[in-house]
Design an enzyme around this catalytic site. Structure first.
Site, mmCIF file in Angstrom:
data_model
loop_
_atom_site.group_PDB
_atom_site.id
_atom_site.type_symbol
_atom_site.label_atom_id
_atom_site.label_comp_id
_atom_site.label_asym_id
_atom_site.label_seq_id
_atom_site.Cartn_x
_atom_site.Cartn_y
_atom_site.Cartn_z
ATOM 1 C CG ASP A 34 -2.093 -0.828 1.103
ATOM 2 O OD1 ASP A 34 -2.384 -1.198 -0.037
ATOM 3 O OD2 ASP A 34 -2.738 -1.115 2.122
ATOM 4 C CE LYS A 85 2.481 3.559 -9.570
ATOM 5 N NZ LYS A 85 2.574 2.514 -10.553
ATOM 6 C CG MET A 130 -9.888 6.640 6.708
ATOM 7 S SD MET A 130 -10.735 5.261 5.908
ATOM 8 C CE MET A 130 -11.256 4.270 7.301
HETATM 9 N N1 SAH Z 1 -4.970 -0.469 8.706
HETATM 10 C C1 SAH Z 1 -4.599 0.875 9.107
HETATM 11 C C2 SAH Z 1 -5.700 1.865 8.836
HETATM 12 C C3 SAH Z 1 -6.018 2.016 7.383
HETATM 13 S S1 SAH Z 1 -7.279 3.186 7.075
HETATM 14 C C4 SAH Z 1 -4.211 0.867 10.579
HETATM 15 O O1 SAH Z 1 -4.442 -0.132 11.270
HETATM 16 O O2 SAH Z 1 -3.645 1.857 11.046
HETATM 17 C C5 SAH Z 1 -6.320 4.633 6.718
HETATM 18 C C6 SAH Z 1 -6.503 5.640 7.829
HETATM 19 O O3 SAH Z 1 -5.687 5.270 8.920
HETATM 20 C C7 SAH Z 1 -6.051 7.027 7.469
HETATM 21 O O4 SAH Z 1 -7.026 7.745 6.752
HETATM 22 C C8 SAH Z 1 -5.803 7.618 8.825
HETATM 23 O O5 SAH Z 1 -6.996 7.984 9.471
HETATM 24 C C9 SAH Z 1 -5.253 6.426 9.572
HETATM 25 N N2 SAH Z 1 -3.785 6.437 9.562
HETATM 26 C C10 SAH Z 1 -2.978 5.548 9.008
HETATM 27 N N3 SAH Z 1 -1.683 5.865 9.248
HETATM 28 C C11 SAH Z 1 -1.706 6.988 9.986
HETATM 29 C C12 SAH Z 1 -0.709 7.804 10.594
HETATM 30 N N4 SAH Z 1 0.579 7.521 10.461
HETATM 31 N N5 SAH Z 1 -1.089 8.874 11.302
HETATM 32 C C13 SAH Z 1 -2.399 9.177 11.446
HETATM 33 N N6 SAH Z 1 -3.367 8.447 10.907
HETATM 34 C C14 SAH Z 1 -3.047 7.352 10.202
#
Ligand code: SAH
Length: 485
Positions: free
Chosen positions: A33, A55, A170
């Site tokens: 991803d 992408k 999100m």
């Molecule tokens: N599977 C991922 C989440 C995927 S959904 C997990 O467990 O973290 C994608 C969302 O995750 C983004 O829109 C944001 O809200 C959050 N996210 C992912 N990485 C992030 C980061 N480094 N800092 C803040 N929010 C993050």
């Protein structure tokens, strides 16, 4: 036939699990991803197939159906497939759906949990998602859904009534509506809220407020995805417990011109300090066929003049026993470390990694027969000086440095960087052959006097020269320069 659904954590490469690194290192195919840590794929095999299925920007996001198709295709081919996702694969990562799909096709699935952003981003902002007396429960919620949609899967009244912390993934753009729905459901407008942007990355930012004003504050600060929103009393602990300091190189971009194979360690350290790194490898190391002299034990000194030379020497030798006999001299600390990685402790290491300094360090040592393991083309300071002392000197050429073609895009970003770094005279030569001159205002950083001389010979000004001629020394010099502003 197994597909591994692997979490890569929220962004800080140090939060990747040992298991994820192990699987990345052994995979035939990695489907990854967009939101994975910088350098997450550095450990992948050279011949692994790396497929970007996230992408954005240049190309459109690969549709989930296409990702599914790739998973099935590679999974069924019996290759070792890693599906690498940001955070945890089973938390808003569609990992569950992919697992169902693979299972239905008769392909085994293994899941490697990752550190999820909803816990890690708050933690890096000093916010515990549960806290005795404050929050006895925590809910992870998608903010992706339109809060006004009739068929919304999120039960807003129930969420508003939830007795604990709410963590939204999100939904940066929907923040205003989310806050309104929560207040409408009975949460006080004064309830603390913190938004953590790019949590655990070097440029992490936190914006705090209340349900009443967080949308306006986030908009004013220009908060963008990815961000995690924490709603609840614990959000206020950010003021008290924030610990994550912005890296000293935050906001600066640094171009790295050294060979790709060696760039990643330097790049990772720069990233950890907050820099944006532009990889523009101008050179590549090409191994040469070589063999150790059969009578190496009859030599009294073996000199190794670069880390690449040390690595090649260890490859050419069957094992450390092949190098028994002569005393071993390394030109500097980096080369010494590369030898130690092969179990060889050098007898002589001058403090400064230049040939002149090695000549000095060897001054007291009686030498008759010397082997110098090095690049095909190199300065002759060391062999000349040893010959002048009456030694019989042979050169063992172990590799050559060749130009690595740079894409126009890589060149353009390199020339747009605040700093451009050079770690060898050959990198200078090949980079400038490709790029012409550095841009106006760009600061030129050199690892040491030989590299600096190569720069000056081409009419450039060296703005920063490392006192210690190692990647660490280069970073130290760059940090000092950046601190001076
Ligand atoms: N599977 C991922 C989440 C995927 S959904 C997990 O467990 O973290 C994608 C969302 O995750 C983004 O829109 C944001 O809200 C959050 N996210 C992912 N990485 C992030 C980061 N480094 N800092 C803040 N929010 C993050």
């Amino acid at each position: 036939m197994t597909v591994f659904l692997v979490g890569a954590g929220p962004g800080d490469a140090g939060l990747m699990t040992a298991r994820s690194l192990e699987l990345i290192a052994s995979a035939d195919v990695i489907l990854y991803d967009r939101l994975i840590p910088d350098g997450a794929l550095d450990g992948a095999r050279d011949d692994a197939e790396l497929i970007d299925v996230g992408k954005v920007g240049g190309g459109a996001q690969v549709p989930q159906e296409a990702t599914n198709g790739l998973l099935l295709e590679h999974g069924a081919a019996g290759r070792a497939v890693v599906r690498l996702k940001g955070g945890d694969p089973f938390v808003f990562g569609r990992g569950g759906e992919e697992a169902q799909l693979l299972r239905a096709a008769g392909i085994d699935v293994e899941v490697v949990p990752g550190v999820t952003a909803g816990v890690a981003a708050p933690a890096y902002a000093g916010i515990p998602v549960t806290q005795r007396g404050m929050a006895a429960a925590v809910a992870f919620v998608t903010g992706h859904e339109d809060p006004d949609k009739d068929d919304s899967q999120v039960d807003w009244p129930a969420l508003a009534a939830f007795p604990g912390t709410l963590v939204f993934y999100m939904g940066v753009r929907k923040l205003g509506r989310i806050a309104e729905r929560l207040v409408a459901g009975g949460r006080p407008p004064s309830e603390p809220v913190a938004i953590v942007e790019r949590g655990t990355f070097a440029d992490q930012r936190t914006v705090s407020g209340t349900l009443a004003d967080i949308a306006a504050r986030a908009a004013a600060a220009g908060v963008r995805a990815p961000a995690i929103t924490v709603v609840g009393a614990v959000a206020a602990l950010h003021e008290e417990l924030a610990w994550f300091a912005a890296g000293p190189l935050l906001g600066l971009s640094v171009a790295v011109t050294r060979a790709r194979a060696q760039a990643s360690a330097l790049a990772a350290r720069l990233v950890a300090l907050g820099a944006h790194v532009v990889e523009a490898p101008a050179i590549r190391i090409e191994p040469l066929e070589a063999a150790l002299p059969a009578d190496l034990a009859a030599y009294d000194l073996l000199c190794v003049t670069s880390p690449n030379g040390a690595r090649r020497l260890l490859e050419v030798a069957r094992d450390a026993r092949d190098l028994a006999g002569p005393a071993i001299a390394a030109i500097g600390p980096g080369t010494a470390d590369a030898l130690r990685a092969g179990g060889i402790e050098p007898d002589v290491v001058p403090p400064r990694a230049v040939a002149e300094s090695l000549v000095e360090a060897l001054a007291e040592r009686p030498v008759r027969r010397v082997l110098i393991a090095r690049a095909e083309r190199a300065r002759d300071v060391l062999p000349d000086a040893l010959r002048a002392r009456g030694a019989e000197v042979e050169i063992l050429a172990l590799y050559r440095t060749v130009a690595e073609p740079l894409s126009p895009a890589a060149l353009e970003s390199a020339l747009g960087a605040d700093y451009v770094t050079f770690t060898s005279a050959s990198a200078v030569r090949f980079f400038l052959e490709a790029a012409g001159q550095p841009s106006e205002g760009q600061r030129v950083v050199s690892i040491g006097p030989i590299t600096s001389r190569a720069l000056r010979e081409r009419g450039l000004t060296v703005d920063v020269e490392a006192a210690e001629h190692t990647p660490d020394g280069l970073i130290a010099a760059l940090l000092e320069d950046a601190a001076r502003g």
